[in-house]
Structure formats: C-alpha cells, structure tokens
Motif scaffolding. Structure first.
Motif, PDB file in Angstrom:
ATOM      1  N   SER A  38       0.846  -1.193   0.000  1.00 55.42           N
ATOM      2  CA  SER A  38       0.000   0.000   0.000  1.00 55.42           C
ATOM      3  C   SER A  38       0.882   1.242   0.000  1.00 55.42           C
ATOM      4  O   SER A  38       1.834   1.345   0.780  1.00 55.42           O
ATOM      5  CB  SER A  38      -0.906   0.001   1.241  1.00 55.42           C
ATOM      6  N   THR A  39       0.573   2.195  -0.873  1.00 54.84           N
ATOM      7  CA  THR A  39       1.369   3.419  -0.931  1.00 54.84           C
ATOM      8  C   THR A  39       1.165   4.292   0.298  1.00 54.84           C
ATOM      9  O   THR A  39       1.936   5.208   0.537  1.00 54.84           O
ATOM     10  CB  THR A  39       1.010   4.235  -2.185  1.00 54.84           C
ATOM     11  N   GLU A  83       3.938   3.217   5.680  1.00 56.64           N
ATOM     12  CA  GLU A  83       5.350   3.545   5.749  1.00 56.64           C
ATOM     13  C   GLU A  83       6.156   2.507   6.526  1.00 56.64           C
ATOM     14  O   GLU A  83       7.310   2.255   6.218  1.00 56.64           O
ATOM     15  CB  GLU A  83       5.507   4.911   6.420  1.00 56.64           C
ATOM     16  N   SER A 102       1.719   7.027   6.170  1.00 57.50           N
ATOM     17  CA  SER A 102       2.516   8.142   5.660  1.00 57.50           C
ATOM     18  C   SER A 102       2.092   9.473   6.274  1.00 57.50           C
ATOM     19  O   SER A 102       2.831  10.450   6.211  1.00 57.50           O
ATOM     20  CB  SER A 102       2.406   8.222   4.136  1.00 57.50           C
ATOM     21  N   ASN A 109      12.056  -1.715  -2.394  1.00 51.61           N
ATOM     22  CA  ASN A 109      11.850  -0.645  -1.411  1.00 51.61           C
ATOM     23  C   ASN A 109      11.278  -1.146  -0.085  1.00 51.61           C
ATOM     24  O   ASN A 109      10.762  -0.353   0.694  1.00 51.61           O
ATOM     25  CB  ASN A 109      10.931   0.429  -1.994  1.00 51.61           C
ATOM     26  N   ASN A 121      10.529   5.109   0.611  1.00 54.42           N
ATOM     27  CA  ASN A 121       9.976   5.919  -0.477  1.00 54.42           C
ATOM     28  C   ASN A 121       8.819   5.207  -1.175  1.00 54.42           C
ATOM     29  O   ASN A 121       8.866   4.934  -2.375  1.00 54.42           O
ATOM     30  CB  ASN A 121      11.060   6.253  -1.507  1.00 54.42           C
ATOM     31  N   PRO A 122       7.737   4.870  -0.412  1.00 57.00           N
ATOM     32  CA  PRO A 122       6.645   4.106  -1.000  1.00 57.00           C
ATOM     33  C   PRO A 122       5.956   4.794  -2.159  1.00 57.00           C
ATOM     34  O   PRO A 122       5.346   4.165  -2.986  1.00 57.00           O
ATOM     35  CB  PRO A 122       5.673   3.930   0.183  1.00 57.00           C
ATOM     36  N   GLN A 123       6.058   6.115  -2.202  1.00 57.49           N
ATOM     37  CA  GLN A 123       5.464   6.816  -3.339  1.00 57.49           C
ATOM     38  C   GLN A 123       6.401   7.948  -3.761  1.00 57.49           C
ATOM     39  O   GLN A 123       7.001   8.609  -2.938  1.00 57.49           O
ATOM     40  CB  GLN A 123       4.098   7.392  -2.959  1.00 57.49           C
ATOM     41  N   LYS A 124       6.548   8.109  -5.070  1.00 57.54           N
ATOM     42  CA  LYS A 124       7.416   9.167  -5.560  1.00 57.54           C
ATOM     43  C   LYS A 124       6.698  10.495  -5.390  1.00 57.54           C
ATOM     44  O   LYS A 124       5.712  10.763  -6.076  1.00 57.54           O
ATOM     45  CB  LYS A 124       7.771   8.912  -7.027  1.00 57.54           C
ATOM     46  N   THR A 162      13.436   9.972   0.821  1.00 55.06           N
ATOM     47  CA  THR A 162      12.391  10.507  -0.056  1.00 55.06           C
ATOM     48  C   THR A 162      12.792  11.866  -0.613  1.00 55.06           C
ATOM     49  O   THR A 162      12.607  12.145  -1.800  1.00 55.06           O
ATOM     50  CB  THR A 162      11.065  10.615   0.712  1.00 55.06           C
TER      51      THR A 162
END
Length: 457
Positions: A92-93, A96, A111, A157, A182-185, A227
């Motif tokens: 899941s984005t 964390e 997050s 990641n 860095n789960p999401q850019k 990140t």
C-alpha cells in the motif's frame, strides 16, 4: 473472482470451523489435489488457487463465523500464498512501516505519521515466525536459532529486520520492523502541501545539486531523508550522468521512460553484494572507487553507515557532486558523525577529518519527523572554508516552531520556514564557475525586504 451465491453458508448442514483449523484443512486439500498450477502467470495462478479454495468451501459447506465468503477465500489465499494479515499493508502506498512486537501486537505507521495498532493478529507465535520467514525467503535470508537476527528485503523498497528465538521469547514468536522506503514518488507539490519544505527550499536544493555542489541530507530513521534525496535527484537534467550506489537493495528508481519505451535520462544503478568470501564481497567503498571511472556527473550514495563515508568525501573532494544521507540529529552534528564513520577504517586526527568532511559536503540539510507525525526540513547550513582555513557554518534556512497544541490526545505543531542568510561569496563564485546563470543565483538570494523582516532566531 466473480461474485458467488453465498446462501449455502446459512442453510442447515453448514459446518463451522475456527479459522486456523479451516486453514490447515484447506492447505492439506490443495497440496494433495493441486500440487502444480496450470498457468505460469502469477495473476492467473492467483485466480486458479482462489477458485480451488472456493470450490472446496462450497463442496464441503464450510464457513467461519463473522466472515463473508469472498473475505474468507481471500484470507485463506493470503495465508497460503502471500503474507497473512500483512499482505494488504505491504504494497500500500499509504503505509510507511510495519512493526511487529509479538505475534499478537502488530502496529502500522501510515505516511500521515499516524500509528495504528491492528485489531487482527497472527494465529500463534509459530504462525508469526512462519510468515516472517516467508517474507525473508525472497532475499535468501534464513531466520533460525543459528541466525536469530537477520536483515533482508521483500522488494526493492521494502526492508526487513527480524528477531527470532532465542533472541526473543518463544511465546512472543518474533519481532520485526518492515520499512517501506519511499513508497510513493513525491512531487514538488507534495512536499509543499504537506509542509515538509517551502518552494524556496526545494528550489535551493535542486539548483545547488544541479550545479555540482555536494550535499548531505541528515536526520533520524523515518525522517524522510531518502524521499527528499530521491526528489532532488529526479530534478537533475536528463543529460547529466547519475551513478547511484545503494546498500544491499535498490530503493531508487531514477530512470525516466518515454512513451516509446526509451530511457530519457542517464542513470546507472548499483547495489552492494555481501559474501562470506571476502574476495566476493562488493561494498559501497569498492563501488565508489569504480564509480569515479564511470564518468559520473553526480554520485548518489544511498546512505553512509560505515567506512564508505571516507570514500564518499574523497569522491566529493575530487570535484564530483556527491549526494548522500546519514543518521544525525542536527546539521552541525552531521560532520561529527561523518568523522566517526571515517575512523571505522582510517586512523586520522579529528582536526584533519573535520577539514576533509566540511570541504567535501559544504551543504547539509537536516530533516525531522516531529511529534505530530509531520516531517520538516528543520535547517539547511553552508559550511564556508575561509582563506586561513577556518570554518564558519552559515544557517541558510530554518523551520521555526511557533506553537504546540494538544487536544484530545493529539499534538499539533505550528511554525514557518525562514530564509536566514545568503550563500557565501565563495559558494556563489563556485556556482557561477559551475555554470549557474545569474538570474538563477539571484533567485536563491535574500531580497532586501526579507532581510528587514528577519526575526531573531
């Protein structure tokens, strides 16, 4: 999977099981009847296995109280082929970190900074241990009595640190920390909207890196160092050659792919390789040595943890732009931490090392996760080297905490970013020599009205 008629679950003759015993029964059935999946495609394999599970449940009229049919099939599949209660959080984005303190104490950090204790837990201490072993299997790591503490990864990641018996109590099962790096850019707007940094700070970090000045991003675990560094690197022009060096597992994906499936930028990704045979071991220090011969414009060292700190500062002092992260609790403490790491392998005086690391990394940004879960770039400094060899640390940006509110058990921290001072004349000269246009350099400077409005720190 298509929707099914679940009425048979509620008619006479339905057999009720508790979940652990039903799981064991279904596993025995599947392993005995369907040892090989028909398709080699992972998605199709999932469809097949879930159909096999649902067929057995229907044919045997089995159910678990409190669970709908589709939910039960999905949960059984997760236990048999995936990672039990962890599956829905691992990819899941919005997640964390997952921390497992024992088989019945699992906490998820989102997050947003919020930490939640899951109402669900593993079925037993052994169940928790089995799931963590399954996670570690991807990276070839084995958690047992011979190696009760291991580090591995599930994906590029997802890092896993696990502790098992006899390090942990057998009745607890296992303890583990699973971090999604860095789960999401994040885009520029994400940093601004979340309050992590101001537009001026992001422009500063991007432009300084773009024009060849080395920097270190520092902070504690989970503060957002990686990140932020990933975003800075994403702003590098496509014609600049970036050479990344990471420890054990690749977190960054810096390549940009165009619509015609062609790579747009110029990036080399490398990772270390650990081996019990010293001749087969490839560490960050070795990769740094070889990186210098690969014609890089920018070298990214994912994290400095040991003797590679000395090689990194050597690379930065050869004229290459180097960006890295390190664990420290302030900008100024960063240099002390670098010196400590350099001494892991090299016996050099503190004064000499201080001169080396400050020359190598003149820009340091300190990021922190605050009590309310928000992340902030707390400070950015420039260390100026004077002609007589003395060093002066100039605070360039700072986040000033103006108030802390506590209501209903929740903490909220208020504050704002402040530009403290300009880059030194020495650094401005260096940036001009590196090709920074006058108008870009002017944008990074304080306006006179800002100088008048400055408040004491």
């Amino acid at each position: 999977m298509t929707a099914m008629n679940h009425n048979h679950f509620h008619v006479a003759g339905t057999k009720r099981r508790d979940f652990p015993s039903l799981l064991k029964e279904v596993q025995e059935y599947i392993s005995g009847k369907y040892t090989v999946m028909i398709s080699q495609d992972k998605h199709q394999q999932k469809e097949q296995l879930m159909l096999f599970i649902s067929k057995y449940l229907r044919d045997s009229s089995l159910m678990v109280d409190g669970m709908e049919f589709d939910e039960l099939v999905e949960r059984l599949y997760q236990e048999m082929a995936e990672y039990s209660i962890l599956t829905r959080f691992l990819f899941s984005t919005g997640v964390e970190e997952i921390n497992i303190n024992s088989w019945k104490d699992v906490k998820v950090t989102w997050s947003t900074g919020k930490t939640e204790t899951l109402t669900e837990h593993f079925a037993s201490p052994q169940h928790a241990l089995d799931v963590i072993r399954r996670l570690l299997h991807k990276s070839g790591m084995i958690l047992d009595f011979a190696r009760p503490v291991v580090r591995g990864h599930l994906a590029n990641n997802i890092r896993i640190t696990a502790f098992g018996p006899p390090i942990t109590d057998e009745e607890k099962g296992v303890a583990a920390s699973i971090r999604m790096i860095n789960p999401q850019k994040l885009a520029r707007e994400d940093f601004i909207q979340s309050g992590t940094a101001s537009p001026e700070i992001l422009e500063f970090l991007s432009m300084v890196m773009r024009y060849g000045v080395s920097m270190c991003i520092t902070g504690a675990t989970g503060s957002g160092k990686t990140t932020l560094m990933s975003w800075v690197l994403s702003t590098i022009p496509d014609d600049k050659r970036v050479f990344s060096i990471e420890n054990g597992v690749r977190e960054f994906d810096l390549s940009r792919i165009g619509q015609d499936d062609r790579v747009l930028n110029n990036v080399v990704h490398t990772v270390t390789r650990s081996s019990e045979d010293p001749k087969q071991n490839v560490d960050q220090e070795m990769l740094l040595e070889y990186a210098l011969t690969a014609n890089p414009d920018i070298i990214c060292v994912g994290e400095m943890k040991s003797a590679e700190a000395f090689a990194a500062q050597e690379a930065a002092r050869t004229g290459h732009a180097v960006v890295t992260t390190i664990h420290a609790n302030s900008c100024e403490a960063t240099y002390g931490r670098m010196m400590t790491l350099c001494k892991v392998k090299y016996d050099i005086s503190d004064n000499t090392l201080y001169n080396l690391v400050t020359e190598a990394f003149p820009i340091v940004a300190f990021v922190k996760r605050l009590e309310d879960g928000t992340r902030r770039v707390m400070e950015i400094i420039e260390c100026e080297v004077l002609p007589d060899g003395k060093r002066i640390n100039h605070p360039l940006f700072r986040f000033n905490v103006q108030g802390v509110d506590r209501k209903n058990g929740n903490t909220s921290i208020h504050g704002g970013f402040q530009k403290m001072s300009d880059l030194s004349e020495t650094m401005q000269k260096r940036l001009r020599e590196n090709g920074m246009p006058k108008e870009v350099l002017a944008k990074l400077q304080l306006r006179q009205d800002e100088v008048r409005k400055k408040v004491p720190s």
